[in-house]
Design an enzyme around this catalytic site. Structure first.
Site, PDB file in Angstrom:
ATOM      1  N   ASP A 284      46.721 -29.169  -5.310  1.00 20.60           N
ATOM      2  CA  ASP A 284      45.420 -28.886  -5.820  1.00 20.60           C
ATOM      3  C   ASP A 284      45.281 -28.506  -7.455  1.00 20.60           C
ATOM      4  OD1 ASP A 284      42.551 -27.847  -6.229  1.00 20.60           O
ATOM      5  OD2 ASP A 284      42.759 -26.610  -4.711  1.00 20.60           O
TER       6      ASP A 284
HETATM    7  C1  NOJ Z   1      40.086 -27.744  -6.793  1.00 24.72           C
HETATM    8  C2  NOJ Z   1      39.697 -27.058  -5.298  1.00 24.72           C
HETATM    9  O1  NOJ Z   1      40.465 -25.907  -4.750  1.00 24.72           O
HETATM   10  C3  NOJ Z   1      39.571 -28.190  -4.127  1.00 24.72           C
HETATM   11  O2  NOJ Z   1      39.023 -28.213  -3.460  1.00 24.72           O
HETATM   12  C4  NOJ Z   1      39.413 -29.385  -5.146  1.00 24.72           C
HETATM   13  O3  NOJ Z   1      39.587 -30.713  -4.399  1.00 24.72           O
HETATM   14  C5  NOJ Z   1      40.160 -30.339  -6.209  1.00 24.72           C
HETATM   15  N1  NOJ Z   1      39.814 -28.485  -6.682  1.00 24.72           N
HETATM   16  C6  NOJ Z   1      39.365 -31.054  -6.897  1.00 24.72           C
HETATM   17  O4  NOJ Z   1      38.165 -31.185  -7.390  1.00 24.72           O
END
Ligand code: NOJ
Length: 739
Positions: A284
């Site tokens: 993430d």
């Molecule tokens: C943080 C989020 O937790 C995740 O779900 C997302 O895909 C990413 N950012 C990218 O935007």
């Protein structure tokens, strides 16, 4: 017959030979590329950078991302959208980098790109898997027209905690239902072949048990048993892998002491060794470097080593791999062979998506112009919004509304709020495309019905200056429609709440309206279950609309006037108070359950009921359904047999309606305790007034399996209860034995 079977076998084997040959071909190409690559270029393929558009995390300041692409230090990017912009960024990779390897371009297409469908929690209430597949396909089509190859969806985190803002992104509290939804979504996004025009790679996230974070705070710790992990949180991920998902995303949270972005138990033992996943795993946003903040790694270099060695292939926005993996290989702490394996997985996806052969396949301005907000997608958005709405209360059949009403008062902060209709995770939409309740009513309702609108108050804050006007308008109307709930920022990432009642002074306004003694229909917009016991007791009807997307107002008008009979059923329990959270229907019995002779020394609250306000699976219709007793074909199920269970369901009301018939089981005695009910099957049936249908379910031994404390996935012989009904509480009951 025999000939057909032989022909089918020949076709399958020639298909397998073809796939194997294609795979060999891709592998050979990848081998040749790997031979040309420097170590830096290899690591570059494992580096994912965010563009500056639509930030979805804390922006990292870097010198110049484009130069990094020129140097071959970036393998993929996200948050860059539009045929023109993606073409430009792709051009830099394929014309100005040494090896000219195209980029993969990602984006969070969570419930639509420009055409916004209901938030996933809302859509899950449709229990309509085909619909969920179609909305995923439409989202992929639109997103791909904007240059995107990869969506960071579906989010498949089972969640029992309404405080967690991200509950809106998933399919609710049940592992079986979320698994089926996952399959539908992966198939919808990816299509039969990633090379199909309009397909995008899916990404099942957040691996794993992110929905179990303690006290519902985002990014927090999950601490659960292995059995709970396997029985509740992992099944949707397994379903994603079995459906051919291309990628998985690790989480921000730690699970049982290890940050998931550095968990070899999850990413290697389970994902690779047990499930044989062959796509790639992405972190993430910044979650690799955050393993150090968790206190699991010393610094970013140590974090890079721990995450990579645990099986995390791609680094999103930590710059940990690009900064440290090379040094770690020369120190012998990370193997170059493992880096090459991860690069192989990434390059393989680049071939499978067709990006390698045609880097600009999705950078087509003409396609962008024709696909975005297509009529058929708006129609689909209206269907999805109608099907996701859940009728929670309908006293004296106040709904559907008659078209002959003289006056309707429309009150509340969400009655005409375009920006809120999309809900969270909809950065790519344009609020001006959203249709509100007020807009739809004013354009659709004939001139004989007067529509008067007053906002009354905001979602948050304590400004009561609008109360008087709202009360005045409401006091002169035949019915009061009240649109209240959460604004879109109150759920989604980093938006947990410790109070899950109606925010601000909305309830106060509702109490004033109640004094007018006129029928009140409360229309709720929200990204989580709300605790609304006063509202449930005091208003006449409650329609849960979630955040319905572009066609919000039109779909609401369809439902309110009975052109569409509501059929949604909750996929999460609605608590009576935040103190009941986490609350879920598939809980354990305990040694001192309520309901026996003893009243005091039992598991309960002294100040509230154990039961939710509205249970899992619940939702009313404008018609009524009557269930017969369950007919079991036999009292026993053999290990490889099938047991048929039948009920008759009759439409006893005045309207045509769709009912979702749910089948639950309970394993009465097992080597580790089992929940009091577990959803195992469901069927949707449409019935005209007076019509009765026999609904037949098949129960097999595999429906009864679970992960036990001996780390085995087995069923155990013995007695089972079987329940069939309209929600997890209103059920008929039978018993059978597994031999
Ligand atoms: C943080 C989020 O937790 C995740 O779900 C997302 O895909 C990413 N950012 C990218 O935007």
């Amino acid at each position: 017959m025999k000939q057909t079977r032989i022909l089918a076998a020949l076709l399958i084997s020639s298909f397998c030979i073809h796939v194997a040959a294609q795979q060999r071909n891709i592998d050979q190409k990848i081998d040749s590329i790997l031979r040309l690559m420097t170590v830096d270029e290899k690591i570059g393929q494992l580096n994912l950078y965010a563009g500056r558009m639509n930030p979805t995390g804390p922006i990292t300041m870097r010198e110049n991302d484009e130069d990094e692409i020129r140097r071959g230090h970036v393998g993929m990017v996200f948050n860059i959208v539009g045929a023109k912009r993606t073409r430009e960024i792709q051009r830099i990779a394929v014309e100005e980098s040494r090896l000219k390897i195209p980029l993969l371009i990602g984006f969070d297409v969570v419930h639509g790109y420009r055409t916004i469908f209901p938030i996933p929690l809302g859509e899950s209430a449709s229990w309509d898997l085909d619909l969920m597949k179609r909305t995923a396909k439409a989202s992929a089509d639109e997103a791909s027209a904007m240059g995107i190859h990869w969506t960071f969806a579906p989010m498949v985190d089972v969640c029992h905690d309404a405080r967690w803002g991200r509950i809106m992104e998933g399919g609710g509290e049940d592992p079986y239902l979320v698994s089926l939804i996952t399959k539908a979504k992966v198939e919808g996004y990816q299509g039969a072949d990633l090379k199909e025009m309009g397909s995008v790679m899916a990404c099942a996230k957040h691996f794993a048990a992110y929905g179990a974070t303690i006290d519902g705070r985002d990014y927090n710790t999950a601490d659960i048993s292995d059995a709970t992990l396997r029985n509740i949180y992992l099944p949707p991920f397994k379903a994603a892998v079995e459906s051919g998902v291309s990628t998985l995303m690790a989480g921000y949270h730690e699970l049982n002491g290890i940050p998931t972005s550095a968990s070899s138990y999850l990413m290697t033992d389970i994902l690779r060794n047990e499930w044989k996943f062959d796509g790639f795993v992405v972190s993430d946003w910044g979650s690799i470097r955050e393993t150090a903040t968790h206190g699991y790694a010393k610094d970013r270099k140590d974090a890079a080593m721990k995450s990579f060695n645990a099986g995390l292939d791609v680094d999103m926005e930590s710059s940990a791999y690009i900064s440290h993996l090379k040094e770690l290989t020369s120190e012998g702490r990370v193997s170059l062979e493992n880096i090459e394996n991860s690069v192989r997985k990434v390059l393989r996806m680049k071939y499978l998506t067709g990006v390698m052969d045609n880097p600009y396949r999705y950078c087509n301005q003409q396609r962008e112009d024709t696909i975005i907000l297509k009529k058929e997608y708006l129609k689909l958005a209206r269907e999805a919004a109608c099907k996701s709405m859940v009728l929670l209360k309908n006293k004296n059949q106040v709904l559907p509304l008659s078209e002959n009403l003289k006056s309707i008062a429309v009150i509340g902060p969400l009655a005409d709020s375009k920006k809120d209709m999309s809900g969270s995770w909809s950065k790519s939409c344009d609020s001006k495309d959203m249709i509100t309740l007020l807009e739809a009513l004013t354009t659709q309702i004939g001139s004989t019905t007067k529509i008067k609108y007053e906002k009354g108050c905001d979602v948050q804050g304590d400004d009561r200056s609008g109360f008087a006007a709202a009360i005045k308008v409401a006091s002169k109307s035949d019915v009061i429609l009240v649109a209240m709930g959460e604004s879109k920022e109150l759920s989604g990432e980093a938006s947990s709440r410790s109070d899950i009642s109606l925010p601000g002074i909305q309830k106060e306004l509702l109490k004033e309206l109640k004094k007018l003694n006129r029928p009140i229909v409360l229309i709720l917009f929200n990204g989580r279950p709300l605790s609304i016991p006063w509202e449930a007791d005091n208003v006449d009807a409650i329609l849960e609309a979630w955040f319905p997307g572009n066609e919000a107002g039109n779909a609401l008008a369809d439902v309110l006037f009975g052109r569409f009979n509501p059929q949604g059923k909750l996929t999460v329990s609605f608590p009576r108070s935040v103190g009941q959270v986490p609350i879920f229907y598939n809980h354990k019995n305990t040694g001192r359950p309520e309901g026996g002779g003893e009243k005091f020394f039992v598991t309960r609250y002294i100040d509230n009921s154990n039961q939710p306000l509205f249970p899992f699976g619940y939702g009313l219709s404008y018609t009524t359904f009557e269930y017969s007793e369950i007919k079991l074909e036999a009292p026993q199920l053999t290990y490889d047999g099938i047991l048929h269970a039948t009920v008759k369901v009759k439409n006893t009301g005045k309207y045509k309606g769709v009912e979702t018939i749910q089948l639950y089981i309970r394993d009465l005695v097992a080597s580790s305790t089992r929940p009091v009910k577990e959803l195992k099957h469901f069927q949707k049936v449409e019935l005209t007034p007076g019509e009765e249908k026999e609904v037949k379910f098949e129960i097999k031994e595999e429906d009864l399996r679970f992960w036990n404390n001996n780390k085995q996935y087995f069923s155990e012989p013995g007695k089972f209860q079987l329940f069939i009904g309209s929600d997890s509480e209103s059920v008929k009951k039978a018993e059978f034995e597994l031999l």
